[in-house]
Design a protein around this motif. Structure first.
Motif, PDB file in Angstrom:
ATOM      1  N   GLU A 159       0.841  -1.208   0.000  1.00 50.60           N
ATOM      2  CA  GLU A 159       0.000   0.000   0.000  1.00 50.60           C
ATOM      3  C   GLU A 159       0.870   1.250   0.000  1.00 50.60           C
ATOM      4  O   GLU A 159       0.595   2.205  -0.737  1.00 50.60           O
ATOM      5  CB  GLU A 159      -0.939  -0.002   1.207  1.00 50.60           C
ATOM      6  N   ASP A 160       1.917   1.235   0.810  1.00 49.94           N
ATOM      7  CA  ASP A 160       2.836   2.381   0.863  1.00 49.94           C
ATOM      8  C   ASP A 160       3.523   2.616  -0.479  1.00 49.94           C
ATOM      9  O   ASP A 160       3.624   3.747  -0.949  1.00 49.94           O
ATOM     10  CB  ASP A 160       3.914   2.175   1.943  1.00 49.94           C
ATOM     11  N   ARG A 161       3.990   1.541  -1.096  1.00 51.04           N
ATOM     12  CA  ARG A 161       4.688   1.638  -2.377  1.00 51.04           C
ATOM     13  C   ARG A 161       3.770   2.196  -3.465  1.00 51.04           C
ATOM     14  O   ARG A 161       4.140   3.106  -4.206  1.00 51.04           O
ATOM     15  CB  ARG A 161       5.237   0.265  -2.775  1.00 51.04           C
ATOM     16  N   VAL A 180      -5.851   0.343  -0.739  1.00 52.67           N
ATOM     17  CA  VAL A 180      -6.156  -0.702   0.233  1.00 52.67           C
ATOM     18  C   VAL A 180      -5.834  -2.065  -0.358  1.00 52.67           C
ATOM     19  O   VAL A 180      -6.272  -2.393  -1.464  1.00 52.67           O
ATOM     20  CB  VAL A 180      -7.654  -0.662   0.634  1.00 52.67           C
ATOM     21  N   ASP A 181      -5.062  -2.845   0.385  1.00 47.63           N
ATOM     22  CA  ASP A 181      -4.776  -4.232   0.008  1.00 47.63           C
ATOM     23  C   ASP A 181      -6.007  -5.051   0.386  1.00 47.63           C
ATOM     24  O   ASP A 181      -6.284  -5.242   1.569  1.00 47.63           O
ATOM     25  CB  ASP A 181      -3.539  -4.728   0.748  1.00 47.63           C
ATOM     26  N   ILE A 182      -6.759  -5.502  -0.602  1.00 49.52           N
ATOM     27  CA  ILE A 182      -7.985  -6.250  -0.331  1.00 49.52           C
ATOM     28  C   ILE A 182      -7.775  -7.757  -0.461  1.00 49.52           C
ATOM     29  O   ILE A 182      -8.731  -8.521  -0.492  1.00 49.52           O
ATOM     30  CB  ILE A 182      -9.153  -5.770  -1.233  1.00 49.52           C
ATOM     31  N   SER A 183      -6.507  -8.172  -0.491  1.00 52.21           N
ATOM     32  CA  SER A 183      -6.189  -9.594  -0.594  1.00 52.21           C
ATOM     33  C   SER A 183      -5.844 -10.198   0.759  1.00 52.21           C
ATOM     34  O   SER A 183      -5.384 -11.322   0.827  1.00 52.21           O
ATOM     35  CB  SER A 183      -5.015  -9.803  -1.560  1.00 52.21           C
ATOM     36  N   LYS A 220       2.442   0.343 -13.927  1.00 53.88           N
ATOM     37  CA  LYS A 220       2.755  -0.786 -14.818  1.00 53.88           C
ATOM     38  C   LYS A 220       3.745  -1.773 -14.203  1.00 53.88           C
ATOM     39  O   LYS A 220       3.601  -2.980 -14.373  1.00 53.88           O
ATOM     40  CB  LYS A 220       3.240  -0.298 -16.177  1.00 53.88           C
ATOM     41  N   ASP A 221       4.740  -1.309 -13.465  1.00 52.55           N
ATOM     42  CA  ASP A 221       5.708  -2.228 -12.850  1.00 52.55           C
ATOM     43  C   ASP A 221       5.091  -3.002 -11.682  1.00 52.55           C
ATOM     44  O   ASP A 221       5.343  -4.197 -11.514  1.00 52.55           O
ATOM     45  CB  ASP A 221       6.940  -1.469 -12.365  1.00 52.55           C
ATOM     46  N   GLU A 222       4.270  -2.328 -10.882  1.00 52.24           N
ATOM     47  CA  GLU A 222       3.645  -2.966  -9.720  1.00 52.24           C
ATOM     48  C   GLU A 222       2.571  -3.970 -10.128  1.00 52.24           C
ATOM     49  O   GLU A 222       2.378  -4.987  -9.477  1.00 52.24           O
ATOM     50  CB  GLU A 222       3.040  -1.911  -8.784  1.00 52.24           C
TER      51      GLU A 222
END
Length: 116
Positions: free
Chosen positions: A42-44, A62-65, A98-100
């Motif tokens: 999330e920070d990245r 938000v990381d929803i995984s 695109k990289d993430e």
């Protein structure tokens, strides 16, 4: 995704301890953590989007995984989207990430132009 499942399974006990002390609000199709810190992913992603969209008036990642970084939900409001159709706004976000995106399973994007 297999690594994500294994990681979740192996840390189930510690996750339950965290959940007891930090309740989670669950609504259909949406999970909201009641933790005060963001994950590394999330920070990245937040940093990349802040760099790419410096005029953003609102940004939420938000990381929803479940914390493994396989799927994210992004809400971004920026005047940089003005005059662009929704698909073009989403293409700008996808290009910025695109990289993430290569390491993700999925991405939900919600874009908006400030109302002013």
């Amino acid at each position: 995704m297999l690594a994500c499942k294994l990681s979740v399974t192996s840390t189930m006990t510690s996750a339950l301890r965290v959940l007891r002390s930090n309740p989670v609000v669950v609504m259909p199709g949406h999970v909201q953590r009641c933790l005060s810190t963001q994950t590394d992913g999330e920070d990245r992603i937040t940093k990349v989007l802040k760099d790419k969209f410096p005029l953003a008036s609102s940004l939420k990642v938000v990381d929803i995984s479940g914390g493994c970084g396989a799927m994210y939900e992004i809400h971004i409001e920026s005047s940089e989207f003005k005059g662009k159709r929704t698909v073009q706004q989403h293409q700008l976000v996808n290009q910025a990430l695109k990289d993430e995106i290569q390491g993700m399973h999925g991405l939900r994007i919600f874009t908006e132009v400030p109302k002013q």
